[in-house]
Scaffold this motif. Structure first.
Motif, PDB file in Angstrom:
ATOM      1  N   ARG A 117      66.959  40.454  33.663  1.00  0.00           N
ATOM      2  CA  ARG A 117      66.307  39.259  34.216  1.00  0.00           C
ATOM      3  C   ARG A 117      66.810  38.999  35.639  1.00  0.00           C
ATOM      4  N   GLN A 119      66.537  36.096  38.669  1.00  0.00           N
ATOM      5  CA  GLN A 119      66.173  34.706  38.923  1.00  0.00           C
ATOM      6  C   GLN A 119      66.367  34.385  40.404  1.00  0.00           C
ATOM      7  N   TYR A 140      61.432  33.528  37.496  1.00  0.00           N
ATOM      8  CA  TYR A 140      62.047  34.437  36.546  1.00  0.00           C
ATOM      9  C   TYR A 140      61.255  35.743  36.517  1.00  0.00           C
ATOM     10  N   ASN A 142      61.240  38.991  34.260  1.00  0.00           N
ATOM     11  CA  ASN A 142      61.766  39.568  33.030  1.00  0.00           C
ATOM     12  C   ASN A 142      61.377  41.037  32.940  1.00  0.00           C
ATOM     13  N   GLY A 147      60.742  42.450  28.280  1.00  0.00           N
ATOM     14  CA  GLY A 147      59.847  41.995  29.327  1.00  0.00           C
ATOM     15  C   GLY A 147      58.562  42.795  29.417  1.00  0.00           C
ATOM     16  N   ASP A 154      56.788  36.724  32.897  1.00  0.00           N
ATOM     17  CA  ASP A 154      57.616  36.142  33.943  1.00  0.00           C
ATOM     18  C   ASP A 154      57.416  34.629  33.905  1.00  0.00           C
TER      19      ASP A 154
END
Length: 295
Positions: A117, A119, A140, A142, A147, A154
């Motif tokens: 992840r 961020q 975010y 992912n 994901g 996301d």
């Protein structure tokens, strides 16, 4: 007589040549000392490890390795100048990964799904003195099996939060809306710093979470579990409480180990995850450590 007159003349000339001192001598002006150079960039780098990645009450996986950068850019001076408070732009970048791909969600908790992840966050924060208020945005990204095949989207959130102190207790709260996945998450945080020495402190803390249409960024009919089928949770998610132990290694570096317990509530306990795995939403004792260095 001529000799006396000569001596008087020489004495008068010597007296005239002597500097007159009227009172104490004037002090010598101190040399101007240049102010110390401020080489602090206002940036903090961190590396950390968590035995479990618990995010908003959900135990996503084991052995989370993370790195981050954060900083603050002053925009408007205040408190010390006109009492109007100060405004700053706070930002952060975070990246984490499940080491060994030990997830607790995929295929009923088989424990072999990868997850990473990224961020990116930014927030305008205004300090009024008694309290500060912030308005922020977070993205975010992912990645990995969770994901991708796992059906995790996301996320993009806007948030409004505040922080204040009631005596020795620090309080903060925020409301976060993910407009991509259409859910709300609210939290209330409390902590207190107890100084042990000049270099060591004990920080007990607790967080309470509540979600409205919570889906943890998983899409409906996701591949995470054959029985997940996002049910849009609107309930209390979990209580997370623990103790941090910040240790100042020097003027710039701090090592912070911690231990905590996550206690899921109805919002997590009732998730329709396959019965073959309860790890994701059971109470878990976990811990970790963070090394942060200010530049």
């Amino acid at each position: 007589m001529k000799l006396n007159a000569l001596l008087k003349t020489l004495g008068f000339l010597a007296l005239a040549a002597t500097p007159v001192v009227a009172g104490p001598s004037a002090p010598v002006k101190n040399p101007v000392v240049a102010p110390p150079t401020n080489d602090d960039l206002g940036i903090t780098a961190s590396l950390g490890y968590d035995t479990n990645y618990v995010w908003r009450g959900l135990n996503i996986g084991s052995h989370w390795v993370r790195a981050g950068l954060n900083g603050s850019v002053p925009l408007v001076g205040g408190a010390a100048e006109d009492g109007a408070g100060s405004t700053a732009l706070n930002w952060d970048v975070q990246y984490g990964s499940l080491a060994g791909d030990q997830d607790h969600l995929f295929a009923g908790g088989a424990g072999n799904a990868s997850f990473q992840r990224l961020q990116l966050g930014a927030a305008l924060s205004h300090d009024f003195g008694p309290a500060s208020v912030n308005l922020g945005y977070r993205y975010y990204r992912n990645m990995g099996v969770l994901g991708g095949l796992g059906g995790m989207n996301d996320g993009q959130e806007v948030s409004l939060g505040f922080a204040t102190a009631l005596g020795p207790i620090n309080l903060s709260s925020s409301g976060n809306y993910d407009f991509v996945n259409n859910y709300w998450y609210f939290d209330l945080n409390a902590s207190s710093t107890i100084a042990v020495t000049d270099a060591i402190s004990i920080v007990p803390y607790a967080t309470l979470g509540y979600g409205h249409n919570m889906n943890w960024q998983f899409a409906k009919n996701t591949g995470v579990s054959t029985t997940w089928n996002r049910n849009n949770v609107s309930n209390w998610t979990a209580v997370t409480t623990g103790i941090q132990l910040p240790i100042k290694l020097n003027s710039r570096a701090t090592l912070t180990p911690y231990i905590a317990v996550n206690i899921p509530m109805s919002g997590v306990n009732n998730l329709p995850i396959a019965a073959t795995s309860h790890t994701a939403y059971n109470t878990v004792l976990f811990g970790g450590v963070t090394l942060s260095v200010r530049f």
